[in-house]
Design an enzyme around this catalytic site. Structure first.
Site, PDB file in Angstrom:
ATOM      1  N   MET A   5       1.164  -1.058  -0.337  1.00 41.25           N
ATOM      2  CA  MET A   5      -0.037   0.057  -0.324  1.00 41.25           C
ATOM      3  C   MET A   5       0.949   1.453  -0.259  1.00 41.25           C
ATOM      4  O   MET A   5       0.071   2.256   0.226  1.00 41.25           O
ATOM      5  CB  MET A   5      -0.951   0.029   1.041  1.00 41.25           C
ATOM      6  CG  MET A   5      -2.027  -1.160   0.947  1.00 41.25           C
ATOM      7  SD  MET A   5      -3.684  -1.295   1.945  1.00 41.25           S
ATOM      8  CE  MET A   5      -2.725  -0.602   3.459  1.00 41.25           C
ATOM      9  N   HIS A  12       9.067  -3.222   3.615  1.00 39.47           N
ATOM     10  CA  HIS A  12       8.480  -3.524   2.502  1.00 39.47           C
ATOM     11  C   HIS A  12       9.605  -3.901   1.224  1.00 39.47           C
ATOM     12  O   HIS A  12      10.056  -4.633   0.537  1.00 39.47           O
ATOM     13  CB  HIS A  12       8.014  -2.088   1.751  1.00 39.47           C
ATOM     14  CG  HIS A  12       6.911  -2.131   2.314  1.00 39.47           C
ATOM     15  ND1 HIS A  12       6.700  -1.062   3.104  1.00 39.47           N
ATOM     16  CD2 HIS A  12       5.608  -2.578   2.292  1.00 39.47           C
ATOM     17  CE1 HIS A  12       5.493  -0.330   3.512  1.00 39.47           C
ATOM     18  NE2 HIS A  12       4.752  -1.903   2.843  1.00 39.47           N
ATOM     19  N   ASP A  61       2.420  -8.970   9.170  1.00 37.95           N
ATOM     20  CA  ASP A  61       0.813  -9.415   8.955  1.00 37.95           C
ATOM     21  C   ASP A  61       0.369 -10.432   9.137  1.00 37.95           C
ATOM     22  O   ASP A  61       0.184 -12.111   8.000  1.00 37.95           O
ATOM     23  CB  ASP A  61       0.449  -8.344   7.447  1.00 37.95           C
ATOM     24  CG  ASP A  61       0.062  -6.686   7.575  1.00 37.95           C
ATOM     25  OD1 ASP A  61      -0.364  -6.649   8.455  1.00 37.95           O
ATOM     26  OD2 ASP A  61       1.378  -6.517   7.078  1.00 37.95           O
TER      27      ASP A  61
END
Ligand code: AMP
Length: 280
Positions: free
Chosen positions: A33, A40, A153
């Site tokens: 996102m 990331h 996550d």
């Protein structure tokens, strides 16, 4: 690096990539996102190493945000993100707008009744439906043979893996380790909301996980005992949403199973809701 803003541009970019390299080599894919950070980056690096081609998407997906959540305020850093992707050897950066991704009356898939509606799924009902919907679309669009997801996550990772299995999708889901800052705070795009004092208090999350590990290492396996101690350590946060210990398939446990457990915590510190976990 090609920046594709529409589905047609993405398909065209994939074609030209294959032609240019004269190969049908494997495509690695990292969905994000945006507001990219070292967490990331570690996914990008691993995907770069393991594949001939690398596609990254940046899409703040509205269907996974609940009413009243931070969709409009979600950090956006498009120009910086483009530079990071360019430097990381990304071949195609896919940055679609909402209308390219959705039509009005959509066919939807839903999170599974049990695993999809506990912990994150219980606190954010509908979040995983939206997440799975967009990940299905992105995986199909990318034509990737491997897609990279962070253990940060953990429940998302488990549900995406289940979706791929249940829908016989031809892609391998690769779990990637959590990246933390030098003090142990798990990196997150939402950490930008934290001031210095809140950042300090947010360290209670990783500290509670360390405390749990210490207890397990010294032979304490009882889940309730460990969770109680974790809540003591979490004193400094504004509100604990949950502390949980589950197996890798997100089933409840009474005793920690070493090699098959995940310890999870979700808590509010100032504006952001933070999550962290540890695989044990
Ligand atoms: P997001 O942009 O927050 O949707 O995250 C995109 C991907 O990066 C997801 O698979 C996340 O689990 C992963 N990710 C986010 N933060 C971290 C981190 N600190 N360490 C490893 N992976 C992460």
């Amino acid at each position: 690096m090609i920046i594709a803003k529409t589905i047609a541009e993405l398909q065209e970019a994939k074609k030209s990539l294959r032609q240019a390299q004269g190969t049908r080599g494997s495509i690695g894919f990292v969905p994000t996102m945006g507001a990219l950070h070292q967490g990331h980056l570690s996914l990008l690096q691993q995907a770069r190493k393991e594949n001939a081609h690398l596609i990254v998407s940046i899409f703040v997906n509205p269907t996974q945000f609940l009413e009243g959540e931070d969709l409009d305020a979600y950090p956006r850093r498009d120009e910086a993100d483009k530079k990071i992707c360019e430097r990381s050897g990304v071949d195609i950066l896919f940055m679609p707008d909402i209308d390219s991704m959705y039509e009005k009356d959509e066919l939807c898939i839903g999170a599974p009744a049990l695993r999809g509606y506990v912990l994150e799924g219980e606190k954010r009902p509908g979040h995983f439906d939206g997440m799975l919907q967009v990940v299905m679309k992105l995986l199909n669009l990318s034509s990737a043979s491997k897609a990279y997801f962070g253990k940060k996550d953990a429940q998302q990772l488990a549900l995406v893996s289940q979706m791929v299995k249940n829908y016989f999708m031809d892609v391998e889901i690769i779990p990637c380790d959590i990246v933390r800052d030098e003090n142990g705070l798990a990196l997150s795009s939402r950490n930008v909301y934290l001031d210095a004092q809140q950042k300090q208090r947010a360290l209670a999350l990783s500290r509670s996980l360390k405390q749990a590990t210490k207890m397990v290492m010294s032979g304490e396996l009882n889940v309730e005992t460990i969770k109680k101690e974790m809540r003591h350590v979490l004193d400094e946060v504004d509100e604990v949403e949950y502390v949980a210990i589950v197996d890798r398939a997100f089933n409840d446990l009474k005793e920690v199973e070493i090699g098959n457990s995940i310890i999870l915590v979700a808590a509010w510190v100032g504006k952001p809701r933070l999550i962290d976990n540890l695989w044990i």
